[in-house]
Design a protein around this motif. Structure first.
Motif, PDB file in Angstrom:
ATOM      1  N   LEU A 297       0.680  -1.020  -0.021  1.00  0.00           N
ATOM      2  CA  LEU A 297       0.050   0.079  -0.043  1.00  0.00           C
ATOM      3  C   LEU A 297       0.909   1.453   0.276  1.00  0.00           C
ATOM      4  O   LEU A 297       1.657   1.333   0.856  1.00  0.00           O
ATOM      5  CB  LEU A 297      -0.707   0.249   1.290  1.00  0.00           C
TER       6      LEU A 297
ATOM      7  N   HIS B   7       0.655   5.469   0.291  1.00  0.00           N
ATOM      8  CA  HIS B   7      -0.492   6.290   0.602  1.00  0.00           C
ATOM      9  C   HIS B   7       0.189   7.878   0.892  1.00  0.00           C
ATOM     10  O   HIS B   7       1.618   7.868   0.976  1.00  0.00           O
ATOM     11  CB  HIS B   7      -1.273   6.100   1.562  1.00  0.00           C
TER      12      HIS B   7
ATOM     13  N   THR C  63      -2.563   9.039  -8.146  1.00  0.00           N
ATOM     14  CA  THR C  63      -3.978   8.924  -7.846  1.00  0.00           C
ATOM     15  C   THR C  63      -4.897  10.198  -8.392  1.00  0.00           C
ATOM     16  O   THR C  63      -5.720  10.269  -7.837  1.00  0.00           O
ATOM     17  CB  THR C  63      -4.278   8.760  -6.510  1.00  0.00           C
TER      18      THR C  63
ATOM     19  N   GLY D  36      -5.231   5.765  -2.110  1.00  0.00           N
ATOM     20  CA  GLY D  36      -3.971   5.136  -1.843  1.00  0.00           C
ATOM     21  C   GLY D  36      -3.838   4.202  -3.237  1.00  0.00           C
ATOM     22  O   GLY D  36      -4.530   4.013  -3.921  1.00  0.00           O
TER      23      GLY D  36
ATOM     24  N   LEU E 286      -2.756   0.368  -4.258  1.00  0.00           N
ATOM     25  CA  LEU E 286      -2.557  -1.077  -4.045  1.00  0.00           C
ATOM     26  C   LEU E 286      -1.577  -1.583  -5.229  1.00  0.00           C
ATOM     27  O   LEU E 286      -1.818  -1.431  -6.296  1.00  0.00           O
ATOM     28  CB  LEU E 286      -3.816  -2.240  -3.851  1.00  0.00           C
TER      29      LEU E 286
ATOM     30  N   GLU F  24      -6.545  -3.049   2.397  1.00  0.00           N
ATOM     31  CA  GLU F  24      -7.768  -2.385   2.372  1.00  0.00           C
ATOM     32  C   GLU F  24      -7.880  -2.065   3.901  1.00  0.00           C
ATOM     33  O   GLU F  24      -8.071  -0.747   4.171  1.00  0.00           O
ATOM     34  CB  GLU F  24      -8.934  -3.247   1.641  1.00  0.00           C
TER      35      GLU F  24
ATOM     36  N   ALA G   8      -5.450   0.747   4.640  1.00  0.00           N
ATOM     37  CA  ALA G   8      -5.797   2.004   3.969  1.00  0.00           C
ATOM     38  C   ALA G   8      -6.982   2.618   4.942  1.00  0.00           C
ATOM     39  O   ALA G   8      -6.818   3.711   5.165  1.00  0.00           O
ATOM     40  CB  ALA G   8      -6.052   1.510   2.551  1.00  0.00           C
TER      41      ALA G   8
ATOM     42  N   LEU H 131      -7.918   6.549   4.188  1.00  0.00           N
ATOM     43  CA  LEU H 131      -8.311   6.461   2.886  1.00  0.00           C
ATOM     44  C   LEU H 131      -9.671   6.126   2.644  1.00  0.00           C
ATOM     45  O   LEU H 131     -10.053   5.458   3.271  1.00  0.00           O
ATOM     46  CB  LEU H 131      -7.026   5.680   2.000  1.00  0.00           C
TER      47      LEU H 131
ATOM     48  N   LEU I 285      -8.890   3.032  -3.216  1.00  0.00           N
ATOM     49  CA  LEU I 285      -7.705   2.290  -3.648  1.00  0.00           C
ATOM     50  C   LEU I 285      -7.649   2.461  -5.125  1.00  0.00           C
ATOM     51  O   LEU I 285      -8.627   1.922  -5.765  1.00  0.00           O
ATOM     52  CB  LEU I 285      -7.319   1.045  -3.043  1.00  0.00           C
ATOM     53  N   ASP I 286      -6.640   2.676  -5.809  1.00  0.00           N
ATOM     54  CA  ASP I 286      -6.237   2.413  -7.207  1.00  0.00           C
ATOM     55  C   ASP I 286      -5.320   1.335  -7.451  1.00  0.00           C
ATOM     56  O   ASP I 286      -4.288   1.168  -6.241  1.00  0.00           O
ATOM     57  CB  ASP I 286      -5.634   3.681  -7.723  1.00  0.00           C
TER      58      ASP I 286
ATOM     59  N   TYR J 149     -13.221  -4.166  -7.412  1.00  0.00           N
ATOM     60  CA  TYR J 149     -12.520  -3.303  -8.127  1.00  0.00           C
ATOM     61  C   TYR J 149     -13.360  -2.999  -9.636  1.00  0.00           C
ATOM     62  O   TYR J 149     -13.685  -4.034 -10.330  1.00  0.00           O
ATOM     63  CB  TYR J 149     -11.170  -3.424  -8.201  1.00  0.00           C
TER      64      TYR J 149
ATOM     65  N   ARG K 238     -10.127   0.889  -9.789  1.00  0.00           N
ATOM     66  CA  ARG K 238     -10.339   1.455  -8.397  1.00  0.00           C
ATOM     67  C   ARG K 238     -11.368   0.815  -7.772  1.00  0.00           C
ATOM     68  O   ARG K 238     -12.480   0.376  -8.169  1.00  0.00           O
ATOM     69  CB  ARG K 238     -10.863   3.061  -8.673  1.00  0.00           C
TER      70      ARG K 238
END
Length: 161
Positions: free
Chosen positions: A69, A71, A79, A86, A88, A111, A114, A119, A122-123, A139, A157
């Motif tokens: 991760l 961030h 992002t 954040g 991944l 996750e 995050a 957060l 996540l992307d 996702y 995402r």
């Protein structure tokens, strides 16, 4: 089934855990997928407050999976400038451990890390052969296919509940 998982997932702590993460990545990305080592490791692998590595290990301590991760401000350029998103990445599971749910457990651990850091999404850049795996985990792909180190990828995402 119904028994305990044959592995545990935890946040990597200390140099030994980080080294185990890098060993799994070397097995999967460098040896199996032929990614050049100089492209596999980057500035985000240095221990810092903006990077969290997760590690899956068997009961005997053998590492079987890892993920990362990213961030904070250092990844905002990745992002779309949103500090609440954040990244991944570097998700890898050894061949012997595939099919045991290790990949999904690693994603859920990332996750969780995050969410703990505030957060909201996540992307990731998924290898196209892994799109269905990430879609099952919530996702959504967006944008065109991109090729990185001769491997097609798609951006994805997920909003974190």
């Amino acid at each position: 089934m119904g028994g305990p998982a044959p592995y545990t997932v935890r946040v990597a702590v200390g140099e030994a855990d980080r080294s185990a993460c890098f060993d799994v990545r070397a097995d999967v990305f460098i040896r199996e997928q032929k990614v050049p080592g100089e492209l596999e490791y980057d500035e985000h692998d240095a221990p810092d407050a903006a990077t969290v590595h997760v590690l899956a290990v068997r009961a005997d301590g053998t590492p079987v999976g890892t993920g990362r991760l990213l961030h904070g401000p250092v990844v905002a350029a990745l992002t779309g400038g949103d500090p609440a998103v954040g990244v991944l990445g570097r998700l890898a599971v050894t061949g012997a451990a595939r099919g045991l749910g290790v990949g999904a457990a690693l994603v859920r651990a990332i996750e969780s890390a995050a969410r703990e850091r505030g957060l909201t999404a996540l992307d990731l850049h998924a290898q196209t052969q892994a799109l269905a795996f990430y879609e099952r985990l919530g996702y959504t792909a967006y944008g065109p296919e991109l090729v990185h180190v001769d491997i097609p990828h798609r951006a994805m995402r997920r909003a974190l509940p």
